[in-house]
Design an enzyme around this catalytic site. Structure first.
Site, PDB file in Angstrom:
ATOM      1  N   GLU A  54      12.676   1.115   7.268  1.00  0.00           N
ATOM      2  CA  GLU A  54      11.698   0.166   6.730  1.00  0.00           C
ATOM      3  C   GLU A  54      11.855  -0.050   5.235  1.00  0.00           C
ATOM      4  O   GLU A  54      11.459  -1.085   4.702  1.00  0.00           O
ATOM      5  CB  GLU A  54      10.269   0.640   7.030  1.00  0.00           C
ATOM      6  CG  GLU A  54       9.934   1.978   6.387  1.00  0.00           C
ATOM      7  CD  GLU A  54       8.466   2.333   6.509  1.00  0.00           C
ATOM      8  OE1 GLU A  54       7.650   1.429   6.746  1.00  0.00           O
ATOM      9  OE2 GLU A  54       8.146   3.515   6.356  1.00  0.00           O
ATOM     10  N   ASP A 109       0.850  -1.197   0.000  1.00  0.00           N
ATOM     11  CA  ASP A 109       0.000   0.000   0.000  1.00  0.00           C
ATOM     12  C   ASP A 109       0.887   1.249   0.000  1.00  0.00           C
ATOM     13  O   ASP A 109       1.416   1.599   1.035  1.00  0.00           O
ATOM     14  CB  ASP A 109      -0.972  -0.003   1.175  1.00  0.00           C
ATOM     15  CG  ASP A 109      -0.326  -0.423   2.496  1.00  0.00           C
ATOM     16  OD1 ASP A 109       0.742  -1.053   2.515  1.00  0.00           O
ATOM     17  OD2 ASP A 109      -0.933  -0.112   3.539  1.00  0.00           O
TER      18      ASP A 109
END
Length: 560
Positions: free
Chosen positions: A521, A337
């Site tokens: 991340e 996403d």
């Protein structure tokens, strides 16, 4: 009258009605009036007097009835209705997720009474109301970087305790889900356990000898399946309506536990998870009658953790809200996403149509799950179960090879349901059939070349070739996709290419670690720098990066 109403409900407030322990509870919370009634019946101490009917009626008119998502549990929006939307609309917090994660300081009925009595209108009044009734969390800080920059594996070892949480008993009225054993969170704004993140985190836990923590997290995941019928996206009530890429079987393979009772419980949970993915909304019948799967969401409203972003997108595009929000949530279920993979035009989020896509990565993982279930059943002597899941895996493999293979492009891709054709665009998802062993050897050879020629950048594996500004597109590279591709290349017999990709990505991570002391991340694998895009600031911590990097170092050593 407002003061009388508040006093009456405060007298009733012996506990919250919003105890999200199982999907079956959802039907008991369809209206505020219903919540108050359940509260009086189940939680009110005997010395409390029942509220007069007219008091309950006024509360019901002050807080409009909510319509919980079918099959889910009451969420902050269901519980607090206009309170939730007012806080999000006023932008009291920079991150939409902050208030969604708030913990109530008082019983639910008392908070509703306070709202009805005070009716805050200005931002200052609203902020005072929130402070009076909730604890709103901030992103957990990471330990300060050691200026001496110890070896990255030592830094990762020091991060595990920082990211580990004790068993959790959920606060009634809050969004956190109870978890019976210890678990690891990604870090930063991600304060809860996430589904597919946890597999990649466990790779590092395995390398560092934390098998006990792997088993405790597995116990948590099995518990989630037993309560909700699947593993939610993350351990919040607002995530229960959707899952994430099904990697539970891969986590189980990391466990060294061979207790027959535990293994039986795990297998039962795995079969139940398969049942979830085979429900009608996730199933797509291909042109020849074969069956594959897609991501889907029942919910036709904005995500609570990204409320403002979803509302703004709908306003900007003018699209029909229900289908748009389902497509956004389905993309969140995918873990990607957002990405050009889910855009009808391949370029812009405004055209997102995730539910119109049959993704190759999801179907590859389901193939792996079906094979794992068959093997477990065979080990238990359950011949019929083994035959059933072997047949399902074989049928899925044939369907993927027929419908999701692009011979001209030398790739596996995603099927567009409306257009009856593969979508254009190469992505790292092409590595998943290699990773799970689904791909025929001749096609695995072709895909290995495609990956090396078109997706490998100087600093690792690109997510796609598209440049949309979204975080799951170029130039970003994500730790989980590096692992999938490296393992897929190894499984296809391309050990040299796998090692080279691992060394490239490790070099990118170590470059940033030396510069800032952070484990991020995602990374820009073209420029060997922090990644960009997304709905929130780049996160530091970071569970799946720690896991993948530690596992790669264990296998290949530090980057040269």
């Amino acid at each position: 009258m407002k003061a009388i109403l508040a006093a009456a409900l405060l007298a009733l407030a012996g506990g919250s009605v919003a105890h999200a322990a199982s999907p079956q509870r959802a039907t008991a919370h369809k209206t505020v009036k219903g919540k108050a009634a359940k509260h009086r019946k189940a939680r009110r101490p005997r010395h409390h007097a029942a509220a007069a009917p007219e008091v309950v009626a006024e509360v019901a008119s002050c807080i409009p009835p909510a319509t919980p998502i079918v099959g889910a549990v009451p969420t902050p929006l269901d519980l607090y209705g206009p309170i939730f939307t007012a806080v999000q609309t006023a932008r009291l917090y920079p991150d939409s997720k902050s208030f969604a994660d708030a913990t109530p300081l008082r019983p639910h009925a008392a908070i509703l009474a306070d709202w009805c009595a005070t009716q805050p209108e200005t931002p200052d009044q609203l902020h005072a109301f929130v402070q009076r009734n909730f604890t709103v969390p901030m992103a957990a800080p990471t330990p300060p970087a050691d200026p001496s920059r110890p070896p990255v594996q030592d830094h990762i070892a020091a991060l595990w305790p920082h990211l580990t949480r004790p068993p959790l008993v959920a606060t009634p009225g809050g969004s956190a889900l109870s978890l019976p054993e210890r678990y690891v969170v990604p870090g930063g704004r991600f304060r809860e356990m996430y589904y597919w993140d946890s597999y990649f985190t466990m790779l590092g836990l395995k390398a560092d000898g934390h098998g006990d923590l792997i088993d405790s997290m597995l116990a948590d995941f099995v518990s989630l399946v037993e309560r909700y019928g699947h593993i939610p996206n993350g351990t919040r009530s607002y995530y229960v309506e959707r899952s994430q890429p099904p990697v539970l079987y891969l986590m189980m393979a990391l466990s060294d536990t061979h207790d027959p009772a535990i293994e039986a419980r795990r297998l039962k949970a795995l079969i139940r998870e398969h049942d979830f993915w085979m429900q009608a909304e996730h199933v797509v019948t291909m042109p020849d009658g074969s069956v594959l799967n897609r991501y889907y969401s029942h919910a036709d409203r904005p995500r609570e953790e990204s409320w403002r972003e979803d509302v703004a997108l709908q306003a900007r595009t003018g699209r029909d809200a229900g289908p748009l929000y389902r497509d956004i949530r389905a993309a969140a279920e995918s873990g990607w996403d957002f990405s050009s993979r889910w855009f009808a035009d391949g370029k812009t989020l405004a055209t997102i149509d995730t539910t119109n896509v049959v993704p190759v990565d999801l179907n590859s993982l389901l193939y792996g799950m079906e094979g794992a279930i068959a093997d477990s059943c065979r080990g238990d002597g359950d011949v019929e179960c083994a035959k059933r899941f072997d047949a399902l895996a074989n049928a899925r493999r044939a369907a993927v090879e027929k419908w999701l293979w692009d011979d001209k492009g030398g790739r596996y891709g995603d099927w567009d349901i409306a257009k009856h054709a593969l979508r254009r665009g190469l992505s790292a998802a092409t590595a998943f059939p290699l990773f799970t062993g689904l791909a025929a050897q001749d096609r695995a050879e072709i895909v290995a070349s495609t990956i090396s020629d078109s997706l490998v950048a100087p600093g690792g594996l690109r997510t796609t070739q598209a440049r949309t500004g979204e975080q799951w597109d170029a130039p970003n590279g994500w730790p989980p996709l590096q692992w999938i591709a490296i393992e897929g290349l190894n499984r296809a017999g391309h050990e040299t290419a796998a090692r080279e990709l691992a060394q490239r990505f490790l070099a990118t991570v170590l470059h940033e670690y030396r510069a800032s002391g952070r484990m991020l991340e995602k990374y820009d694998v073209e420029q060997a720098r922090p990644g960009g895009g997304g709905e929130y600031p780049l996160q530091d911590g970071f569970g799946w990066t720690n896991g993948v990097v530690r596992a790669l170092i264990a296998r290949y050593g530090r980057a040269q």
